[in-house]
Design a protein around this motif. Structure first.
Motif, PDB file in Angstrom:
ATOM      1  N   ASP A 142     -47.085  45.593  48.855  1.00  0.00           N
ATOM      2  CA  ASP A 142     -48.012  44.458  48.711  1.00  0.00           C
ATOM      3  C   ASP A 142     -49.206  44.842  47.840  1.00  0.00           C
ATOM      4  O   ASP A 142     -49.607  44.091  46.947  1.00  0.00           O
ATOM      5  CB  ASP A 142     -48.508  43.979  50.077  1.00  0.00           C
ATOM      6  CG  ASP A 142     -47.499  43.106  50.798  1.00  0.00           C
ATOM      7  OD1 ASP A 142     -46.604  42.566  50.118  1.00  0.00           O
ATOM      8  OD2 ASP A 142     -47.623  42.956  52.025  1.00  0.00           O
ATOM      9  N   GLN A 143     -49.777  46.004  48.104  1.00  0.00           N
ATOM     10  CA  GLN A 143     -50.930  46.453  47.315  1.00  0.00           C
ATOM     11  C   GLN A 143     -50.555  46.668  45.854  1.00  0.00           C
ATOM     12  O   GLN A 143     -51.296  46.281  44.950  1.00  0.00           O
ATOM     13  CB  GLN A 143     -51.501  47.750  47.887  1.00  0.00           C
ATOM     14  CG  GLN A 143     -52.325  47.562  49.132  1.00  0.00           C
ATOM     15  CD  GLN A 143     -52.903  48.874  49.624  1.00  0.00           C
ATOM     16  OE1 GLN A 143     -52.382  49.951  49.330  1.00  0.00           O
ATOM     17  NE2 GLN A 143     -53.985  48.789  50.380  1.00  0.00           N
ATOM     18  N   MET A 144     -49.394  47.272  45.614  1.00  0.00           N
ATOM     19  CA  MET A 144     -48.958  47.505  44.239  1.00  0.00           C
ATOM     20  C   MET A 144     -48.758  46.189  43.501  1.00  0.00           C
ATOM     21  O   MET A 144     -49.164  46.047  42.343  1.00  0.00           O
ATOM     22  CB  MET A 144     -47.664  48.328  44.227  1.00  0.00           C
ATOM     23  CG  MET A 144     -47.881  49.788  44.506  1.00  0.00           C
ATOM     24  SD  MET A 144     -46.368  50.781  44.638  1.00  0.00           S
ATOM     25  CE  MET A 144     -45.308  50.133  43.407  1.00  0.00           C
ATOM     26  N   GLU A 145     -48.117  45.232  44.151  1.00  0.00           N
ATOM     27  CA  GLU A 145     -47.896  43.938  43.502  1.00  0.00           C
ATOM     28  C   GLU A 145     -49.208  43.220  43.228  1.00  0.00           C
ATOM     29  O   GLU A 145     -49.383  42.638  42.150  1.00  0.00           O
ATOM     30  CB  GLU A 145     -46.989  43.063  44.369  1.00  0.00           C
ATOM     31  CG  GLU A 145     -45.551  43.481  44.335  1.00  0.00           C
ATOM     32  CD  GLU A 145     -44.671  42.633  45.215  1.00  0.00           C
ATOM     33  OE1 GLU A 145     -43.449  42.668  45.010  1.00  0.00           O
ATOM     34  OE2 GLU A 145     -45.186  41.926  46.113  1.00  0.00           O
ATOM     35  N   ASP A 146     -50.134  43.254  44.192  1.00  0.00           N
ATOM     36  CA  ASP A 146     -51.433  42.615  43.982  1.00  0.00           C
ATOM     37  C   ASP A 146     -52.184  43.279  42.830  1.00  0.00           C
ATOM     38  O   ASP A 146     -52.765  42.589  41.981  1.00  0.00           O
ATOM     39  CB  ASP A 146     -52.272  42.666  45.264  1.00  0.00           C
ATOM     40  CG  ASP A 146     -51.724  41.758  46.346  1.00  0.00           C
ATOM     41  OD1 ASP A 146     -50.931  40.850  46.024  1.00  0.00           O
ATOM     42  OD2 ASP A 146     -52.088  41.968  47.527  1.00  0.00           O
ATOM     43  N   ASN A 147     -52.157  44.618  42.791  1.00  0.00           N
ATOM     44  CA  ASN A 147     -52.823  45.336  41.695  1.00  0.00           C
ATOM     45  C   ASN A 147     -52.164  45.038  40.349  1.00  0.00           C
ATOM     46  O   ASN A 147     -52.849  44.866  39.338  1.00  0.00           O
ATOM     47  CB  ASN A 147     -52.823  46.845  41.946  1.00  0.00           C
ATOM     48  CG  ASN A 147     -53.782  47.238  43.041  1.00  0.00           C
ATOM     49  OD1 ASN A 147     -54.708  46.509  43.361  1.00  0.00           O
ATOM     50  ND2 ASN A 147     -53.543  48.391  43.636  1.00  0.00           N
TER      51      ASN A 147
END
Length: 199
Positions: A142-147
């Protein structure tokens, strides 16, 4: 003699009309050329912005789909967990009924309750241990996709800002090139007129 004057006036009018037509044609050609250049540049800019918008929208849709997929996997896990709990409670109930029939090996009721409590506690701890890496991976993804989404949006915004900053400079260069082209065409026309007059 009047006839000679009329002929010279007519020849002067005839020669000035083609020259006027030539200057209009040359000016019209130069203006049309630079207007088409500007229109094609604007179309290219619009196409670039449309591609960038399409890229950002596609990226958002993929991220949205991935999140929904992970949520469906989590709900599937919750459903299987609920089913497993029901099966365990039914098994425990069947075990307690089977032990009631065998009176010689019967455990005291408090020990049975304690065993049941420990079993539930151990299964809960095992479940937490099993879920920890999965939750961590989901959180990391989730964090990677948001970033990635934020970086793509900021990259597109930066590119647009950079192009807009140079837009005025480009317009000035095009205006200068257009004026130079028009002056060159006018000078060529004037030079051609002088060359024709001398011959």
């Amino acid at each position: 003699m009047a006839q000679k004057k009329n002929e010279t006036v007519q020849s002067a009018v005839e020669t000035s009309q083609p020259l006027a037509d030539e200057s209009v044609a040359v000016g019209s050609f130069v203006n049309t050329f630079w207007e088409q250049f500007e229109q094609s540049r604007e179309r290219a800019e619009q196409l670039r912005e449309n591609r960038e918008d399409a890229y950002i929208n596609a990226l958002r849709e993929v991220i949205k789909f991935n999140k929904q997929f992970r949520e469906s996997v989590a709900s599937l896990y919750q459903q299987s967990k609920k089913t497993n709990k029901e099966m365990v409670s039914e098994l425990m109930q069947q075990l307690s009924f089977g032990k009631e029939e065998i009176k010689d090996e019967e455990l005291p009721k408090t020990e049975r309750e304690e065993l049941k409590k420990q079993f539930v506690e151990v299964s809960g701890q095992l479940e937490k241990l099993a879920l920890t890496p999965i939750k961590s991976i989901f959180h990391l993804v989730d964090q990677m996709e948001d970033n990635f989404e934020k970086n793509a949006e900021s990259s597109v915004a930066y590119g647009r800002d950079r192009r807009n900053a140079w837009l005025q400079v480009r317009k000035e260069y095009v205006k200068f090139a257009r004026d130079t082209h028009m002056n060159l065409a006018d000078r060529s026309k004037s030079s051609l007129k002088e060359l024709i007059k001398t011959q």
